[in-house]
Design a protein around this motif. Structure first.
Motif, PDB file in Angstrom:
ATOM      1  N   UNK A  28       0.859  -1.181   0.000  1.00  0.00           N
ATOM      2  CA  UNK A  28       0.000   0.000   0.000  1.00  0.00           C
ATOM      3  C   UNK A  28       0.897   1.234   0.000  1.00  0.00           C
ATOM      4  N   UNK A  29       0.675   2.119  -0.967  1.00  0.00           N
ATOM      5  CA  UNK A  29       1.487   3.326  -1.060  1.00  0.00           C
ATOM      6  C   UNK A  29       1.434   4.149   0.214  1.00  0.00           C
ATOM      7  N   UNK A  30       2.495   4.902   0.474  1.00  0.00           N
ATOM      8  CA  UNK A  30       2.607   5.651   1.722  1.00  0.00           C
ATOM      9  C   UNK A  30       1.445   6.622   1.915  1.00  0.00           C
ATOM     10  N   UNK A  31       1.100   7.378   0.871  1.00  0.00           N
ATOM     11  CA  UNK A  31       0.022   8.363   0.988  1.00  0.00           C
ATOM     12  C   UNK A  31      -1.314   7.675   1.275  1.00  0.00           C
ATOM     13  N   UNK A  32      -1.550   6.539   0.609  1.00  0.00           N
ATOM     14  CA  UNK A  32      -2.792   5.789   0.800  1.00  0.00           C
ATOM     15  C   UNK A  32      -2.838   5.201   2.210  1.00  0.00           C
ATOM     16  N   UNK A  33      -1.724   4.609   2.637  1.00  0.00           N
ATOM     17  CA  UNK A  33      -1.673   4.004   3.972  1.00  0.00           C
ATOM     18  C   UNK A  33      -1.924   5.042   5.059  1.00  0.00           C
ATOM     19  N   UNK A  34      -1.358   6.218   4.904  1.00  0.00           N
ATOM     20  CA  UNK A  34      -1.556   7.279   5.893  1.00  0.00           C
ATOM     21  C   UNK A  34      -3.022   7.713   5.929  1.00  0.00           C
ATOM     22  N   UNK A  35      -3.629   7.862   4.756  1.00  0.00           N
ATOM     23  CA  UNK A  35      -5.036   8.272   4.705  1.00  0.00           C
ATOM     24  C   UNK A  35      -5.937   7.226   5.343  1.00  0.00           C
ATOM     25  N   UNK A  36      -5.680   5.959   5.053  1.00  0.00           N
ATOM     26  CA  UNK A  36      -6.491   4.891   5.633  1.00  0.00           C
ATOM     27  C   UNK A  36      -6.347   4.854   7.148  1.00  0.00           C
ATOM     28  N   UNK A  37      -5.132   5.026   7.632  1.00  0.00           N
ATOM     29  CA  UNK A  37      -4.886   4.992   9.079  1.00  0.00           C
ATOM     30  C   UNK A  37      -5.602   6.133   9.790  1.00  0.00           C
ATOM     31  N   UNK A  38      -5.776   7.243   9.083  1.00  0.00           N
ATOM     32  CA  UNK A  38      -6.414   8.416   9.678  1.00  0.00           C
ATOM     33  C   UNK A  38      -7.915   8.453   9.402  1.00  0.00           C
ATOM     34  N   UNK A  39      -8.430   7.454   8.704  1.00  0.00           N
ATOM     35  CA  UNK A  39      -9.858   7.409   8.414  1.00  0.00           C
ATOM     36  C   UNK A  39     -10.300   8.374   7.339  1.00  0.00           C
ATOM     37  N   UNK A  40      -9.371   8.820   6.507  1.00  0.00           N
ATOM     38  CA  UNK A  40      -9.720   9.749   5.423  1.00  0.00           C
ATOM     39  C   UNK A  40     -10.158   8.991   4.173  1.00  0.00           C
ATOM     40  N   UNK A  41     -10.789   9.718   3.277  1.00  0.00           N
ATOM     41  CA  UNK A  41     -11.363   9.114   2.064  1.00  0.00           C
ATOM     42  C   UNK A  41     -10.271   8.681   1.090  1.00  0.00           C
ATOM     43  N   UNK A  42     -10.430   7.473   0.547  1.00  0.00           N
ATOM     44  CA  UNK A  42      -9.530   6.932  -0.474  1.00  0.00           C
ATOM     45  C   UNK A  42     -10.381   6.355  -1.593  1.00  0.00           C
ATOM     46  N   UNK A  43      -9.952   6.535  -2.832  1.00  0.00           N
ATOM     47  CA  UNK A  43     -10.670   6.001  -3.990  1.00  0.00           C
ATOM     48  C   UNK A  43      -9.734   5.118  -4.800  1.00  0.00           C
ATOM     49  N   UNK A  44     -10.149   3.879  -5.033  1.00  0.00           N
ATOM     50  CA  UNK A  44      -9.381   2.967  -5.876  1.00  0.00           C
ATOM     51  C   UNK A  44      -9.626   3.281  -7.347  1.00  0.00           C
ATOM     52  N   UNK A  45      -8.572   3.122  -8.149  1.00  0.00           N
ATOM     53  CA  UNK A  45      -8.640   3.320  -9.599  1.00  0.00           C
ATOM     54  C   UNK A  45      -7.989   2.120 -10.267  1.00  0.00           C
ATOM     55  N   UNK A  46      -8.567   1.661 -11.354  1.00  0.00           N
ATOM     56  CA  UNK A  46      -8.026   0.488 -12.035  1.00  0.00           C
ATOM     57  C   UNK A  46      -6.908   0.861 -13.003  1.00  0.00           C
ATOM     58  N   UNK A  47      -6.170  -0.156 -13.459  1.00  0.00           N
ATOM     59  CA  UNK A  47      -5.083   0.093 -14.402  1.00  0.00           C
ATOM     60  C   UNK A  47      -5.326  -0.492 -15.791  1.00  0.00           C
ATOM     61  N   UNK A  48      -6.289  -1.402 -15.952  1.00  0.00           N
ATOM     62  CA  UNK A  48      -6.568  -1.938 -17.288  1.00  0.00           C
ATOM     63  C   UNK A  48      -7.052  -0.845 -18.226  1.00  0.00           C
ATOM     64  N   UNK A  49      -7.834   0.089 -17.713  1.00  0.00           N
ATOM     65  CA  UNK A  49      -8.271   1.229 -18.513  1.00  0.00           C
ATOM     66  C   UNK A  49      -7.066   1.927 -19.136  1.00  0.00           C
ATOM     67  N   UNK A  50      -5.995   2.080 -18.358  1.00  0.00           N
ATOM     68  CA  UNK A  50      -4.829   2.821 -18.814  1.00  0.00           C
ATOM     69  C   UNK A  50      -3.954   2.005 -19.756  1.00  0.00           C
ATOM     70  N   UNK A  51      -3.758   0.736 -19.443  1.00  0.00           N
ATOM     71  CA  UNK A  51      -2.832  -0.073 -20.243  1.00  0.00           C
ATOM     72  C   UNK A  51      -3.487  -0.716 -21.462  1.00  0.00           C
ATOM     73  N   UNK A  52      -4.808  -0.956 -21.402  1.00  0.00           N
ATOM     74  CA  UNK A  52      -5.484  -1.642 -22.498  1.00  0.00           C
ATOM     75  C   UNK A  52      -6.636  -0.850 -23.116  1.00  0.00           C
ATOM     76  N   UNK A  53      -7.197   0.108 -22.365  1.00  0.00           N
ATOM     77  CA  UNK A  53      -8.389   0.788 -22.840  1.00  0.00           C
ATOM     78  C   UNK A  53      -8.151   2.102 -23.560  1.00  0.00           C
ATOM     79  N   UNK A  54      -7.018   2.747 -23.285  1.00  0.00           N
ATOM     80  CA  UNK A  54      -6.719   4.043 -23.873  1.00  0.00           C
ATOM     81  C   UNK A  54      -5.351   4.004 -24.540  1.00  0.00           C
TER      82      UNK A  54
END
Length: 307
Positions: A8-34
């Motif tokens: 888990x990336x540092x920025x994401x881990x810190x946000x999760x630990x603090x109860x802040x909002x996190x949004x997941x984004x996929x990578x197939x869109x980037x590597x195969x869709x566009x």
């Protein structure tokens, strides 16, 4: 998921630990869709949109056989570089990818699974996979539906692509006890089109209302089903219906002619739409994903505020 298989990336881990909002984004869109280089621009723009709404982005991929939730910019560039030829990974492919140490782009199914393992509950994407036409003979049903039925992640998308059997997809979601919410709409969207001709069971008109439904579902409904929040493509970017119908007919004919099945269907269809529409569908695809990610971030913030 074993901790050694997930970073888990540092920025994401810190946000999760603090109860802040996190949004997941996929990578197939980037590597195969566009296509490159616009895929990298879109990937960065999606992360910017999430931050603009007060949430933290977590773009997900598998690198060197390890799931990563929260790519660095260098890793995002690696995912978007067409020379790297990332393998398209659904949830069933994660074990082999980990064991063999490959680089892979995550679909809706695998992104949702990894997001859940990381503790991320909201995921913004383009479209959900579904039941394919002729599935009564081919049994071709996207793994996205099965994962959503047992993974407590909210997926924000613009419905499913019109190549799919949309009525059957909605029936399977009902069978799987997955709540389907229309965001500001009573009609189920069909990706490039705002209205598939079918109703949604429930409507919410704000991120706060969506968060109330999602929070209540998670806290009080038995089981681990996720929630599907469908957000129609913005009016100004909806594809002309006549053009869409011509492209769909041509795309279906191409798939049948070239005997394309399974996980190859979506990228083949998108490529046909992008080429045959001279870029119209590419613009629509990009704009609907941006809209969905914005809504996902707003909902994630509203959920964090409820906690």
């Amino acid at each position: 998921m074993a901790e050694s298989q997930l970073r888990v990336g540092d920025e994401v881990a810190e946000a999760l630990a603090e109860g802040r909002a996190v949004v997941a984004l996929e990578s197939t869109l980037l590597s195969h869709g566009l296509p490159a280089p616009s895929n990298l621009d879109v990937g960065r723009e999606l992360e910017r949109i999430v931050r603009e709404q007060g949430a933290v982005p977590a773009t997900i991929a598998v690198l060197d056989g390890r799931a990563v939730a929260g790519l660095t910019d260098a890793e995002l560039q690696r995912v978007c570089d067409p020379a790297n030829k990332l393998v398209k990974l659904s949830r069933r492919d994660l074990g082999p990818a980990y064991a063999l140490g490959v680089d892979g782009a995550t679909t809706v199914a695998s992104t949702a699974a990894i997001a859940d393992a990381a503790g991320i509950g909201v995921f913004g994407t383009g479209g959900l996979g579904g039941v394919h036409r002729g599935a009564q003979e081919s049994w071709d049903v996207s793994a996205d539906l099965g994962v959503l039925a047992e993974t407590p992640v909210t997926v924000v998308c613009s419905g499913v692509k019109s190549i799919l059997d949309i009525p059957a997809t909605l029936e399977l979601l009902e069978t799987s006890s997955v709540p389907v919410l229309g965001y500001g709409t009573d009609r189920f969207p069909a990706f490039y089109l705002r209205d598939s001709g079918l109703d949604v069971p429930w409507r919410v008109d704000s991120a706060k209302d969506a968060a109330a439904v999602i929070g209540t579902h998670r806290a009080h409904v038995p089981g681990r089903a996720g929630v599907l929040l469908v957000n129609p493509i913005p009016v100004e970017h909806e594809m002309d219906r006549d053009l869409h119908d011509r492209l769909l007919a041509g795309g279906l004919a191409k798939l049948e002619r070239e005997d394309v099945h399974g996980k190859d269907v979506t990228p083949a269809l998108l490529e046909y739409f992008h080429t045959a529409s001279e870029g119209v569908s590419l613009t629509a695809n990009t704009e609907l994903v941006k809209s969905n990610v914005r809504v996902a971030a707003e909902v994630a913030v509203a959920l964090a505020d409820r906690a």
